[in-house]
Design a protein around this motif. Structure first.
Motif, PDB file in Angstrom:
ATOM      1  N   GLU A 100      22.956  19.200  24.119  1.00 57.64           N
ATOM      2  CA  GLU A 100      22.528  18.149  25.212  1.00 57.64           C
ATOM      3  C   GLU A 100      23.721  18.625  26.294  1.00 57.64           C
ATOM      4  O   GLU A 100      24.983  18.664  26.036  1.00 57.64           O
ATOM      5  CB  GLU A 100      22.964  16.857  24.641  1.00 57.64           C
ATOM      6  N   VAL A 101      23.082  18.697  27.355  1.00 58.78           N
ATOM      7  CA  VAL A 101      24.135  18.985  28.598  1.00 58.78           C
ATOM      8  C   VAL A 101      24.576  17.584  29.056  1.00 58.78           C
ATOM      9  O   VAL A 101      23.938  16.595  29.438  1.00 58.78           O
ATOM     10  CB  VAL A 101      23.745  19.559  29.781  1.00 58.78           C
ATOM     11  N   LEU A 102      25.977  17.400  28.848  1.00 63.08           N
ATOM     12  CA  LEU A 102      26.723  16.042  29.236  1.00 63.08           C
ATOM     13  C   LEU A 102      27.051  16.000  30.828  1.00 63.08           C
ATOM     14  O   LEU A 102      26.751  14.958  31.518  1.00 63.08           O
ATOM     15  CB  LEU A 102      27.770  15.845  28.658  1.00 63.08           C
ATOM     16  N   TYR A 103      27.630  17.209  31.318  1.00 59.25           N
ATOM     17  CA  TYR A 103      27.687  17.181  32.823  1.00 59.25           C
ATOM     18  C   TYR A 103      27.884  18.539  33.114  1.00 59.25           C
ATOM     19  O   TYR A 103      28.223  19.495  32.545  1.00 59.25           O
ATOM     20  CB  TYR A 103      28.964  16.113  33.178  1.00 59.25           C
ATOM     21  N   GLN A 104      27.847  18.993  34.380  1.00 57.01           N
ATOM     22  CA  GLN A 104      27.898  19.925  34.967  1.00 57.01           C
ATOM     23  C   GLN A 104      28.857  19.861  36.211  1.00 57.01           C
ATOM     24  O   GLN A 104      28.344  19.131  37.272  1.00 57.01           O
ATOM     25  CB  GLN A 104      26.720  20.892  35.383  1.00 57.01           C
ATOM     26  N   LEU A 113      28.797  20.590  27.120  1.00 61.12           N
ATOM     27  CA  LEU A 113      27.671  20.280  26.085  1.00 61.12           C
ATOM     28  C   LEU A 113      28.057  19.696  24.758  1.00 61.12           C
ATOM     29  O   LEU A 113      29.046  19.876  24.133  1.00 61.12           O
ATOM     30  CB  LEU A 113      27.404  21.597  25.821  1.00 61.12           C
ATOM     31  N   ARG A 114      26.958  18.850  24.271  1.00 60.47           N
ATOM     32  CA  ARG A 114      27.178  18.318  22.986  1.00 60.47           C
ATOM     33  C   ARG A 114      26.350  18.939  22.065  1.00 60.47           C
ATOM     34  O   ARG A 114      25.275  19.055  22.223  1.00 60.47           O
ATOM     35  CB  ARG A 114      27.035  16.600  22.885  1.00 60.47           C
ATOM     36  N   MET A 115      27.082  19.958  21.057  1.00 57.45           N
ATOM     37  CA  MET A 115      26.303  20.510  20.068  1.00 57.45           C
ATOM     38  C   MET A 115      25.514  19.564  18.974  1.00 57.45           C
ATOM     39  O   MET A 115      26.269  18.532  18.703  1.00 57.45           O
ATOM     40  CB  MET A 115      27.276  21.352  19.265  1.00 57.45           C
ATOM     41  N   PRO A 116      24.257  19.834  18.499  1.00 59.80           N
ATOM     42  CA  PRO A 116      23.576  18.989  17.727  1.00 59.80           C
ATOM     43  C   PRO A 116      24.389  18.850  16.189  1.00 59.80           C
ATOM     44  O   PRO A 116      24.955  19.987  15.911  1.00 59.80           O
ATOM     45  CB  PRO A 116      22.048  19.480  17.589  1.00 59.80           C
ATOM     46  N   GLU A 117      23.974  17.808  15.347  1.00 57.26           N
ATOM     47  CA  GLU A 117      24.582  17.901  14.129  1.00 57.26           C
ATOM     48  C   GLU A 117      23.728  19.058  13.434  1.00 57.26           C
ATOM     49  O   GLU A 117      22.854  19.265  13.543  1.00 57.26           O
ATOM     50  CB  GLU A 117      24.261  16.399  13.544  1.00 57.26           C
TER      51      GLU A 117
END
Length: 154
Positions: A100-104, A113-117
């Motif tokens: 998931e792109v949190l912010y740029q 980026l938040r990496m998936p579980e």
């Protein structure tokens, strides 16, 4: 030369203040600011029996998401802003990973980026480091600001 130093310092201060999050005092552990934590923090100086204070602290700890666990799965990727395709390559790789792109950030050329579980974060870090134009890949961190007692004026 002095103007460049001042501009560089101001830019760094702006970036740090824009990215910083204020977290509850260390006694709250790694929990988010929830109504239970706000109540606990407001009561910290109240004359209460230790057991009652401990119940408030525990309610705070159990009330919110684990911020440190979130940070463990969040990557900050700095990229070369002079290359046209750097950001696109990072974003394409993020999509492949299901991240998931949190912010740029455009000023400092960074993507969070938040990496998936279930995804190996260390392996993902190694992959992103190999992309053309990527300057650094680091895990997000939680920093806690400790209050400084006011001393006598100098």
């Amino acid at each position: 030369m002095r103007i460049i130093q001042i501009a560089l310092f101001a830019g760094c201060a702006l970036v740090l203040s824009a990215c910083a999050q204020i977290h509850p005092p260390e006694t709250l552990g790694e929990r988010a600011e929830t109504p239970e934590c706000i109540h606990y923090r407001n009561m910290m100086t109240a004359p209460m029996p230790p057991a009652a204070m401990e119940r408030l602290r525990q309610a705070c700890r159990e009330s919110g998401p684990d911020i440190r666990a979130h940070a463990e799965r969040t990557l900050i990727i700095m990229y070369d802003g002079t290359r046209q395709d750097s950001a696109q390559q990072v974003l394409a790789a993020a999509e492949q990973y299901g991240a998931e792109v949190l912010y740029q950030l455009n000023v400092v050329k960074a993507i969070a980026l938040r990496m998936p579980e279930g995804q190996d974060v260390d392996q993902a870090m190694a992959h992103f480091r190999q992309l053309p134009g990527v300057l650094s890949v680091e895990r997000d961190q939680v920093m806690q600001v400790q209050p400084v007692p006011a001393g006598p004026a100098s």
